[in-house]
Design a protein around this motif. Sequence first.
Motif, PDB file in Angstrom:
ATOM      1  N   PHE A  73      49.328  48.553  15.868  1.00 14.47           N
ATOM      2  CA  PHE A  73      48.655  47.254  15.922  1.00 14.47           C
ATOM      3  C   PHE A  73      47.134  47.432  15.830  1.00 14.47           C
ATOM      4  O   PHE A  73      46.462  46.701  15.099  1.00 14.47           O
ATOM      5  CB  PHE A  73      49.025  46.520  17.206  1.00 14.47           C
ATOM      6  N   ILE A  74      46.606  48.417  16.544  1.00 11.82           N
ATOM      7  CA  ILE A  74      45.168  48.686  16.485  1.00 11.82           C
ATOM      8  C   ILE A  74      44.769  49.157  15.089  1.00 11.82           C
ATOM      9  O   ILE A  74      43.721  48.758  14.562  1.00 11.82           O
ATOM     10  CB  ILE A  74      44.765  49.730  17.545  1.00 11.82           C
ATOM     11  N   SER A  75      45.618  49.962  14.468  1.00 15.18           N
ATOM     12  CA  SER A  75      45.341  50.413  13.092  1.00 15.18           C
ATOM     13  C   SER A  75      45.244  49.227  12.148  1.00 15.18           C
ATOM     14  O   SER A  75      44.373  49.184  11.261  1.00 15.18           O
ATOM     15  CB  SER A  75      46.441  51.377  12.624  1.00 15.18           C
ATOM     16  N   PHE A  76      46.126  48.260  12.341  1.00 18.08           N
ATOM     17  CA  PHE A  76      46.084  47.049  11.519  1.00 18.08           C
ATOM     18  C   PHE A  76      44.788  46.278  11.744  1.00 18.08           C
ATOM     19  O   PHE A  76      44.133  45.846  10.783  1.00 18.08           O
ATOM     20  CB  PHE A  76      47.289  46.163  11.839  1.00 18.08           C
ATOM     21  N   LEU A  77      44.396  46.102  12.997  1.00 15.22           N
ATOM     22  CA  LEU A  77      43.157  45.370  13.299  1.00 15.22           C
ATOM     23  C   LEU A  77      41.945  46.031  12.666  1.00 15.22           C
ATOM     24  O   LEU A  77      41.048  45.348  12.152  1.00 15.22           O
ATOM     25  CB  LEU A  77      42.960  45.269  14.813  1.00 15.22           C
ATOM     26  N   LEU A  78      41.908  47.353  12.689  1.00 17.90           N
ATOM     27  CA  LEU A  78      40.753  48.080  12.150  1.00 17.90           C
ATOM     28  C   LEU A  78      40.639  47.942  10.637  1.00 17.90           C
ATOM     29  O   LEU A  78      39.564  48.178  10.068  1.00 17.90           O
ATOM     30  CB  LEU A  78      40.839  49.555  12.535  1.00 17.90           C
ATOM     31  N   GLN A  79      41.708  47.530   9.971  1.00 15.18           N
ATOM     32  CA  GLN A  79      41.640  47.279   8.529  1.00 15.18           C
ATOM     33  C   GLN A  79      40.899  45.989   8.212  1.00 15.18           C
ATOM     34  O   GLN A  79      40.401  45.806   7.098  1.00 15.18           O
ATOM     35  CB  GLN A  79      43.052  47.181   7.951  1.00 15.18           C
ATOM     36  N   HIS A  80      40.816  45.078   9.189  1.00 15.55           N
ATOM     37  CA  HIS A  80      40.309  43.739   8.921  1.00 15.55           C
ATOM     38  C   HIS A  80      39.097  43.334   9.770  1.00 15.55           C
ATOM     39  O   HIS A  80      38.452  42.325   9.455  1.00 15.55           O
ATOM     40  CB  HIS A  80      41.433  42.715   9.149  1.00 15.55           C
ATOM     41  N   PHE A  81      38.812  44.085  10.824  1.00 15.36           N
ATOM     42  CA  PHE A  81      37.719  43.704  11.718  1.00 15.36           C
ATOM     43  C   PHE A  81      36.835  44.904  12.038  1.00 15.36           C
ATOM     44  O   PHE A  81      37.282  46.054  11.975  1.00 15.36           O
ATOM     45  CB  PHE A  81      38.284  43.128  13.026  1.00 15.36           C
ATOM     46  N   ASP A  82      35.584  44.603  12.375  1.00  6.43           N
ATOM     47  CA  ASP A  82      34.659  45.664  12.772  1.00  6.43           C
ATOM     48  C   ASP A  82      35.199  46.399  13.989  1.00  6.43           C
ATOM     49  O   ASP A  82      35.826  45.801  14.871  1.00  6.43           O
ATOM     50  CB  ASP A  82      33.288  45.077  13.102  1.00  6.43           C
ATOM     51  N   GLU A  83      34.906  47.671  14.040  1.00 10.22           N
ATOM     52  CA  GLU A  83      35.395  48.497  15.140  1.00 10.22           C
ATOM     53  C   GLU A  83      34.934  47.972  16.492  1.00 10.22           C
ATOM     54  O   GLU A  83      35.682  48.023  17.470  1.00 10.22           O
ATOM     55  CB  GLU A  83      34.918  49.937  14.951  1.00 10.22           C
ATOM     56  N   SER A  84      33.708  47.432  16.552  1.00 12.98           N
ATOM     57  CA  SER A  84      33.183  46.930  17.828  1.00 12.98           C
ATOM     58  C   SER A  84      33.993  45.727  18.323  1.00 12.98           C
ATOM     59  O   SER A  84      34.242  45.582  19.525  1.00 12.98           O
ATOM     60  CB  SER A  84      31.714  46.535  17.685  1.00 12.98           C
ATOM     61  N   LEU A  85      34.427  44.860  17.401  1.00 14.82           N
ATOM     62  CA  LEU A  85      35.237  43.713  17.778  1.00 14.82           C
ATOM     63  C   LEU A  85      36.604  44.146  18.291  1.00 14.82           C
ATOM     64  O   LEU A  85      37.120  43.606  19.272  1.00 14.82           O
ATOM     65  CB  LEU A  85      35.410  42.760  16.587  1.00 14.82           C
TER      66      LEU A  85
END
Length: 292
Positions: free
Chosen positions: A99-111
Amino acid sequence: MIMEYKYTLDPTSKKFRCPRCKMKRLVKFINNESKQYAPSEFGRCDRESACGYFKYPSNNKQQYLPTTESYVAIPKKTISYININVLDRFGNNYNQNNFISFLLQHFDESLVYDAIIEYNICTSNYWKGATIFLQIDNEFKIRTGKVMLFNALTGKRVKKPYPHINWMHKVFNYKEYNLQQCLFGLNLVNKFTTTICVVESEKTAIIMSMIFSEYVWLATGAKHNLKENLLKPIKNYPIILYPDKTEYESWNKKALLFSENNYNISTSNLLEKLNLEDGSDLVDYLFYFNGN
């Protein structure tokens, strides 16, 4: 006089195979006197939109029981909690969290990092790459955690060959666990909160919080889990419900009832107006129109 029913739906989290969809998602009726299950055909499938199976026992008539002065109230069971040390034990290994890998594809790492901290997102090896969504209440006590497996590329839940979803208290094999759920993200509500937005899935609450951070985003965890006992801790805040597509009517009916009990609550019908698949949510809507 006290009105009671002979049968009620089993309040535990135990599920059985549904007669219609054949999935292990049926909540059986239980006899309130004998505490025995009704025959297997009687119950409700919690896949309300995809299946919708719901059959009452034919003799579930109301019973009127006389009250007496010797009546003694049955004490409520104590809520069970999971030790707070799970945050240290599972709050890591995010490079192995789909899930985190998916988020990192679409959002800045800080977010993404902020979301991990705010929602206390954890990682589980129950299935390789699985995520734990902890239900932490307004006293920062952990009611339970939902273990789910996502596809790291699409962000969709893994449902084949079976739905990859379980509860932490079951993973830990806790006995006599009295689960009383709370809204996912409830621990984020404080005196500075203005408007609270409630969605169905934990994934949607997290992603929406990264896009519209001026609101507090909470999740029921299931479409049938919009209940007043979950909303009580946020009763004094303005609440906007964002049901998945096809669920507007169901959630709005409940919202109208809550309003009669002095809740400042409204229901958005945004998704009903759009050309999206049944069951789509706000994230599906945003990703569809942004071409992601």
